[in-house]
Design a protein around this motif. Sequence first.
Motif: not given
Length: 389
Positions: A285-297, A267-269, A300-306, A211-213
């Motif tokens: 969730a689709l995150i519309p801003f840069e973010y970081a997460t806990s280890q629970d996540f 930091i994730i795009p 998938i970034s730089n998506l190849n799909l809509d 789904f992503g790069n």
Amino acid sequence: MTEQKNLLPKRRFKQFHNEIVWNQLELKKIAPLQRGFDLTKSSMKSGPYPVVFSNGIGAWNSEYKVKGPGVVTGRSGSIGNVSYIDDDFWPHNTSLWVTNFFDNYPLFIYYLYQNVNLTRFGSGSGVPTLNRNDVHDYSTSIPKIDEQIRIGNFLKHFDDLIILQQHKLEKTKELKAAYLSEMFPAEGEFVPKRRFTKFDDDWKQRKVFEFGNQISSGGTPKTSCEDYWNGNIPWIQSSDLTEDIVVIKESRKKITEEAVNNSATKIIPKNSIAVVTRVGVGKLALIPFEYATSQDFLSISNLNLDKWFATYALYNVLQKEKKSVQGTSIKGMTKNDLLMKEIMIPASHEEQQQIGAYFLMLDDLIALHQHKLDKLQNLKKAYLHEMFV
């Protein structure tokens, strides 16, 4: 003067502004309660009369014990819930029911008991229990019957609006669930049951990691280090996500760059999909801003799909996964299991966009219905507080 002020509600209908103060009485002299009647499952016979348990109507019986209308609340197991029953009914032995309204308006008594907050009289560390004698000694105030009728009918109107709004919300959620099953191919199929016009090509199977790069996990900075927290980088936890809502607008916690540099988080795009892989299967969730997460996540970034199609395609698969593990001890999935899952994808980017936009529209409609419902419930709560002493 002070005593009189305490015997009047904050909000009244205009025609009652010149009325005398409300009459102060103990609840046992307004609407006394009595334990309900024993009724085992084996002795129940299906019929038109509601059986009212501690948390509301739970069955229907061929016989009734009390003529309606009635007011019932929980005695054992679940306390604080109050039910209004229009017709004849059977109050179960887990409930307490009003035996005498003393010429008061039953609908007013129903809201009066809601306002009393019966949970304060609960006892028992295991199974909560409500002692009617404690309730009976509670002193409150009531107006004359004309004002009772206006208050009861006014609040009933709010309840009717709330029920209508709940119905709209549930119908929209059901519509979304139905379209999820029809607008994505069933197992073993290459095309969905329901499709936008002009699209007829077979869908292709792809693994989630395609789904992503960029695939990223997360981590938790040391909570004891103050320099790591209250920064400007959103740090997403599982509790920030809401089931069935694939959009997140903000995080409850934020971290600093120093936290990123000294922990496993990164930091994730923006416009990445964050998927909960540990406790909380089914949340993403689709995150519309840069973010970081806990280890629970897993993100998938730089998506190849809509982006919206990818989000709802994953959501659909995770909902099935969630149903398959219900009732089991499984609380999550491995990141590898998620990445290797196979999902059918339309080759046309335009078809992806239309599907994603359609489900986004449904979610916006669900959010609108939920907002209206919350507003109505909060408004009723405020009126309930202000229209009683």
